[in-house]
Design a protein around this motif. Structure first.
Motif, PDB file in Angstrom:
ATOM      1  N   CYS A  22     -13.877  10.664  27.012  1.00 46.06           N
ATOM      2  CA  CYS A  22     -14.558  11.746  27.734  1.00 46.06           C
ATOM      3  C   CYS A  22     -15.298  12.633  26.739  1.00 46.06           C
ATOM      4  O   CYS A  22     -14.659  13.324  25.937  1.00 46.06           O
ATOM      5  N   THR A  24     -17.014  15.743  26.596  1.00 45.43           N
ATOM      6  CA  THR A  24     -17.240  16.939  27.408  1.00 45.43           C
ATOM      7  C   THR A  24     -18.521  17.674  27.040  1.00 45.43           C
ATOM      8  O   THR A  24     -19.032  18.454  27.842  1.00 45.43           O
ATOM      9  N   ILE A  70     -10.029  18.284  32.305  1.00 42.85           N
ATOM     10  CA  ILE A  70     -10.258  16.839  32.340  1.00 42.85           C
ATOM     11  C   ILE A  70      -9.056  16.085  31.780  1.00 42.85           C
ATOM     12  O   ILE A  70      -8.601  15.081  32.344  1.00 42.85           O
TER      13      ILE A  70
END
Length: 204
Positions: A22, A24, A70
Motif C-alpha cells: 500500500c 499511501t 489502511i
C-alpha cells in the motif's frame, strides 16, 4: 471475480496474493470523489470491526493519517480470509453493504458507456445503512459517510435494483443471505426470503 451481464462477481476464482503493498503517498494525488470511493470499503471494515477502528473515521484520522487506518483494515480483512479462504461462512461478512450496493451499482453505477452515475464505493455506502439495525450506529455511520463526501441517499429504479439482487451470487432458492449489524463490531448472517428483500429495497 468477473462481472457478467446478470450481475457483479458471478464468476471467479480464489488466488491469494504473495504480498500486499500500500503506497499511501499516491492517495494525495486522487481527487476527493475517487478518494471517497475507496474510503467506503474502509468504513465498511470499521463498522464490522470495533469501536477503536471506527473512532478513527469519526475523528478524521483517515484523511490525516490514512496509513494507520489502511494497516488496520488490511489486518482485519487478512484475519477473516485466513480463517475462511473460500467463503464457506465467516468471509461472507465482507459482503456487508454489497448485496444491496451491487444492485444499485448495476442500475446506476459508472460502467461502460454510462459515465454519469455512482462509483462502487458510493453504492456500498448506500447498501450499508439499511443493514445497520442499531439506530445510533446508523446515525454515526451516516455522519462519517457525509464527512467523507459519500452519499446517504440516492434515487434509483427500485424494481430494477431488486431484480439484479435476485441474481446475486448469495441468492439461493427464493432467499438471500444478508449481512446485518445489530451493533458496532457485531454482525449476523441472515438468510431472508425474497419478500423481506422487497421490503428493504421497496420500502414496503
Amino acid at each position: 471475480a468477473v462481472d457478467l451481464t446478470a450481475g457483479k462477481n458471478l464468476a471467479g476464482a480464489f488466488c491469494q496474493p504473495a504480498a500486499v503493498i500500500c503506497d499511501t503517498a499516491c492517495l494525495k494525488t486522487l481527487p476527493p470523489d475517487v478518494f471517497a470511493d475507496g474510503a467506503a470499503e474502509a468504513v465498511k471494515t470499521g463498522v464490522l470491526s470495533d469501536e477503536a477502528l471506527f473512532a478513527l473515521f469519526e475523528d478524521g484520522t483517515l484523511t490525516a493519517d490514512p496509513g494507520e487506518v489502511i494497516a488496520r483494515c488490511v489486518a482485519y480483512k487478512a484475519g477473516v480470509v485466513e480463517r475462511d479462504e473460500t467463503e464457506q461462512g465467516l468471509r461472507a461478512i465482507l459482503n456487508f453493504g454489497h448485496t444491496l450496493g451491487h444492485g444499485i451499482e448495476a442500475v446506476k453505477g459508472v460502467s461502460g458507456r454510462r459515465k454519469n452515475g455512482l462509483y462502487h464505493g458510493e453504492c456500498v455506502a448506500l447498501g450499508m445503512l439499511p443493514m445497520i439495525e442499531d439506530r445510533q450506529l446508523q446515525k454515526r455511520t451516516r455522519a462519517v459517510l457525509r464527512k467523507l463526501g459519500l452519499p446517504c441517499r440516492a434515487s434509483y429504479n427500485k424494481e430494477k435494483v431488486l431484480s439484479y439482487m435476485l441474481h446475486d451470487k448469495k441468492a439461493r432458492g427464493g432467499s438471500i443471505t444478508l449481512v446485518k449489524l445489530p451493533g458496532l463490531g457485531c454482525w449476523r448472517l441472515d438468510k431472508v426470503p425474497v419478500s423481506e428483500l422487497e421490503t428493504i429495497v421497496m420500502g414496503k
